[in-house]
Design a protein around this motif. Sequence first.
Motif, PDB file in Angstrom:
ATOM      1  N   ASP A 114      51.882  92.064  33.749  1.00 42.09           N
ATOM      2  CA  ASP A 114      51.074  93.242  33.470  1.00 42.09           C
ATOM      3  C   ASP A 114      50.154  93.509  34.671  1.00 42.09           C
ATOM      4  N   PRO A 115      50.276  94.668  35.318  1.00 38.07           N
ATOM      5  CA  PRO A 115      49.464  94.936  36.515  1.00 38.07           C
ATOM      6  C   PRO A 115      47.976  95.061  36.218  1.00 38.07           C
ATOM      7  N   THR A 116      47.631  95.321  34.970  1.00 38.98           N
ATOM      8  CA  THR A 116      46.220  95.498  34.610  1.00 38.98           C
ATOM      9  C   THR A 116      45.563  94.178  34.232  1.00 38.98           C
ATOM     10  N   THR A 117      46.220  93.444  33.333  1.00 36.52           N
ATOM     11  CA  THR A 117      45.628  92.197  32.836  1.00 36.52           C
ATOM     12  C   THR A 117      46.117  90.965  33.574  1.00 36.52           C
ATOM     13  N   GLN A 118      47.207  91.106  34.332  1.00 32.04           N
ATOM     14  CA  GLN A 118      47.850  89.987  35.024  1.00 32.04           C
ATOM     15  C   GLN A 118      48.424  88.948  34.056  1.00 32.04           C
ATOM     16  N   TYR A 119      48.632  89.351  32.828  1.00 36.27           N
ATOM     17  CA  TYR A 119      49.314  88.462  31.896  1.00 36.27           C
ATOM     18  C   TYR A 119      50.795  88.385  32.260  1.00 36.27           C
ATOM     19  N   VAL A 120      51.370  87.200  32.131  1.00 44.21           N
ATOM     20  CA  VAL A 120      52.766  86.960  32.469  1.00 44.21           C
ATOM     21  C   VAL A 120      53.545  86.704  31.189  1.00 44.21           C
ATOM     22  N   VAL A 157      65.429  78.050  27.034  1.00 37.57           N
ATOM     23  CA  VAL A 157      64.643  78.939  27.883  1.00 37.57           C
ATOM     24  C   VAL A 157      63.252  78.342  28.024  1.00 37.57           C
ATOM     25  N   CYS A 158      62.932  77.889  29.231  1.00 36.79           N
ATOM     26  CA  CYS A 158      61.655  77.232  29.481  1.00 36.79           C
ATOM     27  C   CYS A 158      60.554  78.280  29.677  1.00 36.79           C
ATOM     28  N   ASN A 159      59.352  77.932  29.255  1.00 37.96           N
ATOM     29  CA  ASN A 159      58.211  78.821  29.464  1.00 37.96           C
ATOM     30  C   ASN A 159      57.920  78.997  30.948  1.00 37.96           C
ATOM     31  N   ILE A 160      57.194  80.057  31.262  1.00 37.85           N
ATOM     32  CA  ILE A 160      56.832  80.334  32.652  1.00 37.85           C
ATOM     33  C   ILE A 160      55.552  79.604  33.033  1.00 37.85           C
ATOM     34  N   MET A 161      54.577  79.620  32.138  1.00 36.86           N
ATOM     35  CA  MET A 161      53.283  78.993  32.393  1.00 36.86           C
ATOM     36  C   MET A 161      53.058  77.854  31.396  1.00 36.86           C
TER      37      MET A 161
END
Length: 459
Positions: free
Chosen positions: A426-432, A346-350
């Motif tokens: 996360d819609p608040t922090t934009q963390y993925v 499973v590869c990371n997204i970022m």
Amino acid sequence: MASPKRAVLRFKTRSAPKFSGRLGRSFKWLSPGLSVKRWLFLSALGVLLISLGLAISVRLTPIFFVIQILQTLLRQIAGVIPRYVSGPLVILGGMLLVWWGQTRTLGSITEVLMPESQDELVDRLLAHRRLNRGPKVVVVGGGTGLSTMLRGLKDYSSNITAVVTVADNGGSSGRLRREMGGLPPGDIRNCLAALADREKLITELFQYRFEAGNGLAGHSFGNLFLTAMNEITDSWEYAIAASSQVLAIRGQVLPATLSDVALWADLEDGRRIDGESQITAAKGNIVKIGCTPTSPPALPSVLEAIQEADLIVLGPGSLYTSIAPNLLVPEIVDAIASRKIPRIYVCNIMSQPGETDGYSVSDHIKALDAVCGKRIFDAVLVQKKQPSALALARYAKEESHPIMVDQRNLVHLGCRVILANVMNEDPTTQYVRHSSQRLARVILRWYDRVHTLGQRPRK
């Protein structure tokens, strides 16, 4: 006068009599206070009425000595009410009593086994059987990525083995490792909390960090708990197993090795960086990763779990500091490579600044192949949809970017690519982050498809 300690022991002896053997265990159900005996009696009465009703219906009255005593009464009832009416009525009454008695019996048992649960005992039993029939999954990694994966998988199977890196030397884990010796407990703690039945409460407890106190400030409760268990049991393997029992986790958590492993990395500019936490902070291009001692021995339980696995998952997690340290144990690499079962990375997204700057998916695969000296997985799972523009802008400030899916290079490497939307933003922090449920669902659907076809994934 007896001491308080002796008085307590004497009280326990009176209130909890000892039973031995199968017969003794059966008599435990008749102990006072269980609220079971009356309902068992009611059930027995219902069975008796069913028997009487059947006897009336088929004209077998009397068939037992008790029925002979009641013969006159039964004949009078049969004379007033036809047998095709009275018989079914008595049977129905008996069935109602059996149902009532068994329901209350199970209710009493449920109150003891699950005093605060809103679930029915039968639902718990069905879920338990379903999870026990789930595939045997081995997940190799570390950090938050591994615990994210485990949270999703535990809803599909209780036959999970998490193989955890033991190279962490930063934060609370690093302090305990330097002061107390042994393994760093941080990643082990996260996995135990993720697999716990009451995950939310256990996670809050284990992740709680002391903000004050001489020597306590900065330490998490979970790290101290595991360190204390190690001191009590005198073995990290037993400490983790005992903690797993206390937390009633689904599956097991195993360290990749019991050796005191120190991670090092050679950078492109010629520097050698020692220590897992220092490697990322060095902000250089990693050309080689290794550990001291070289080729540490694997925990035998890890090799056994791999040999019995139906599915092996690598990641997600930091490429060089969470996944690679497990693969620096040659016995683990050889065991995974020898299995003819579905194996997926499973590869990371970022990208991770200071570790995988500018990396594509194929660069991740090449790095893992270099660490292992061979290919040990059949497919790679990659996030299909890019994060939002707000999230991309936020990550760009940290010099982090989406990992590019370079299809041509992946085809050249002979690795099957699975594209799926397994991301939560996360819609608040934009963390993925990876979504636990989506990630587990995609992987297990891929496993079911491969398993059903009876074929290994195409390389």
